[in-house]
Design a protein around this motif. Structure first.
Motif, PDB file in Angstrom:
ATOM      1  N   PRO A  12       0.834  -1.212   0.000  1.00  0.00           N
ATOM      2  CA  PRO A  12       0.000   0.000   0.000  1.00  0.00           C
ATOM      3  C   PRO A  12       0.864   1.257   0.000  1.00  0.00           C
ATOM      4  O   PRO A  12       1.891   1.316   0.681  1.00  0.00           O
ATOM      5  N   GLY A  13       0.466   2.230  -0.800  1.00  0.00           N
ATOM      6  CA  GLY A  13       1.220   3.477  -0.852  1.00  0.00           C
ATOM      7  C   GLY A  13       2.614   3.309  -1.410  1.00  0.00           C
ATOM      8  O   GLY A  13       3.535   4.041  -1.036  1.00  0.00           O
ATOM      9  N   TRP A  30      -4.143  -5.204   3.066  1.00  0.00           N
ATOM     10  CA  TRP A  30      -5.039  -4.164   2.570  1.00  0.00           C
ATOM     11  C   TRP A  30      -5.707  -4.663   1.295  1.00  0.00           C
ATOM     12  O   TRP A  30      -5.313  -5.698   0.745  1.00  0.00           O
ATOM     13  N   TYR A  58      -7.719  -2.961  -2.546  1.00  0.00           N
ATOM     14  CA  TYR A  58      -8.093  -1.779  -3.312  1.00  0.00           C
ATOM     15  C   TYR A  58      -8.685  -2.214  -4.650  1.00  0.00           C
ATOM     16  O   TYR A  58      -8.522  -3.373  -5.065  1.00  0.00           O
ATOM     17  N   SER A  86     -10.344   3.088  -6.049  1.00  0.00           N
ATOM     18  CA  SER A  86     -10.188   3.390  -4.626  1.00  0.00           C
ATOM     19  C   SER A  86      -8.735   3.291  -4.203  1.00  0.00           C
ATOM     20  O   SER A  86      -7.917   2.623  -4.842  1.00  0.00           O
ATOM     21  N   ASN A  87      -8.415   3.975  -3.127  1.00  0.00           N
ATOM     22  CA  ASN A  87      -7.121   3.819  -2.487  1.00  0.00           C
ATOM     23  C   ASN A  87      -7.108   2.530  -1.675  1.00  0.00           C
ATOM     24  O   ASN A  87      -8.140   1.863  -1.530  1.00  0.00           O
ATOM     25  N   SER A  88      -5.946   2.187  -1.117  1.00  0.00           N
ATOM     26  CA  SER A  88      -5.839   0.982  -0.296  1.00  0.00           C
ATOM     27  C   SER A  88      -6.708   1.113   0.952  1.00  0.00           C
ATOM     28  O   SER A  88      -6.686   2.139   1.633  1.00  0.00           O
TER      29      SER A  88
END
Length: 334
Positions: free
Chosen positions: A131-132, A177, A179, A184-186
């Motif tokens: 994520p990210g 996570w 997505y 959508s984001n995580s």
């Protein structure tokens, strides 16, 4: 000039309208994904590291764990992706040979290698990794029309250097996570993956290959040398060879596999000669006491040779024939 100004105003308003349409969020409130179990614990049996084990060797029996990634409410054509991130500290041996992630542990000389299926575990940092864009990987996905998919994790300890025995503390290895790409984001974390605490032991000594199945040949002697009870003959020396770590206290226990004889340290023979047994002696020529743990002493680093002797032992007037007896030894270390 007034007409030209009105034209600019209309064009500017149209541009604002287009920008607003481009930033409008998509509705993903209907999509929900979960992980089961949400708190997944990977258990691996205690391991024992033998003397001479090479660095990079996987130890013991691998542990396996399955998790299920489930989603509902996906719109037609949407795909929800399970991300693994929030990784624990990695070992200097990462990435390990054969793939996966090598995690650091609190026990010197021991790392923990995690692999996964159907997508191999990885700690790369990229747009579609953790994520990210953090270290991790995309482990699985569920597309509209599906309800769930499974991921299998496999873990095994690996020797990376000189090992100090101890217990590997419980480690939270990773978090999860999910997505929907472009939508959508995580979302998460929705679960964790934890390694259970595990003991790591050291086998301070190992029996050399020349001593694992040791055959001792006694010389041929005359029956006249064994013509009366308690007479002995044919004393023959042999060594039990070990490879040890320095300072280990070595104990040995002898057992009479072919049966204990009449005197201390004697073994029954299943050969054809009558009234003859085989007697085992220690380095000081004292008869061996069976089924008794005997301290050999502190081992040096490298090969340790433990001297013993075997001899014929008469229980009466011996007759000609063959002699065959068997003993088993067990080594323990502290």
């Amino acid at each position: 000039m007034a007409r030209f100004a009105r034209h600019l105003c209309l064009l500017f308003a149209g541009t604002l309208l287009l920008v607003c349409l481009g930033l409008a969020p998509r509705d993903v409130s209907a999509a929900t994904c979960t992980l089961s179990p949400s708190g997944a614990t990977l258990t691996v049996a205690a391991v024992t590291v033998s003397t001479g084990t090479a660095n990079g060797t996987k130890l013991g029996t691998p542990g396996n764990l399955g998790v299920t990634f489930s989603c509902s409410g996906l719109s037609s054509g949407q795909t929800a992706t399970l991300q693994v991130g929030g990784l624990a500290s990695r070992d200097a041996s990462d990435p390990p040979a054969g793939g996966g992630i090598s995690f650091a542990t609190n026990v010197p000389g021991i790392a923990f290698v995690l692999t996964a299926s159907p997508v191999q575990a990885s700690d790369n940092s990229c747009l579609r990794c953790g994520p990210g864009q953090t270290p991790g990987w995309e482990a699985a996905s569920v597309t509209s029309g599906q309800t769930s998919t499974s991921v299998t994790f496999t873990g095994q300890f690996m020797k990376t250097g000189n090992v100090t025995p101890g217990t590997v503390n419980s480690i939270q290895l990773a978090q999860f996570w999910w997505y929907i790409f472009g939508v959508s984001n995580s979302v998460g974390p929705i679960g964790t993956l934890t390694l259970a605490a595990t003991p790591v032991n050291i086998q301070a000594c190992s029996v050399n290959s020349d001593s694992t199945n040791l055959n001792v040949t006694l010389p041929t002697v005359s029956t006249q040398a064994l013509r009366s009870a308690t007479a002995v003959a044919g004393r023959t020396g042999f060594n039990i060879n070990l490879t040890c770590q320095a300072g280990a206290n070595v104990y040995i226990t002898m057992a009479a596999s072919s049966g204990a004889g009449t005197a201390t340290g004697t073994l029954l023979s299943n050969g054809t000669a009558a009234n003859v047994q085989v007697q085992l002696l220690d380095k000081n020529y004292n008869p061996v006491s069976f089924n008794t743990s005997t301290l050999i002493g502190a081992a040096p680093s490298g090969t340790l040779s433990i001297p013993y002797y075997a001899q014929y032992y008469a229980t009466g007037a011996a007759t000609a024939g063959s002699i065959k007896a068997t003993a088993t030894f067990t080594m323990t270390y502290q």
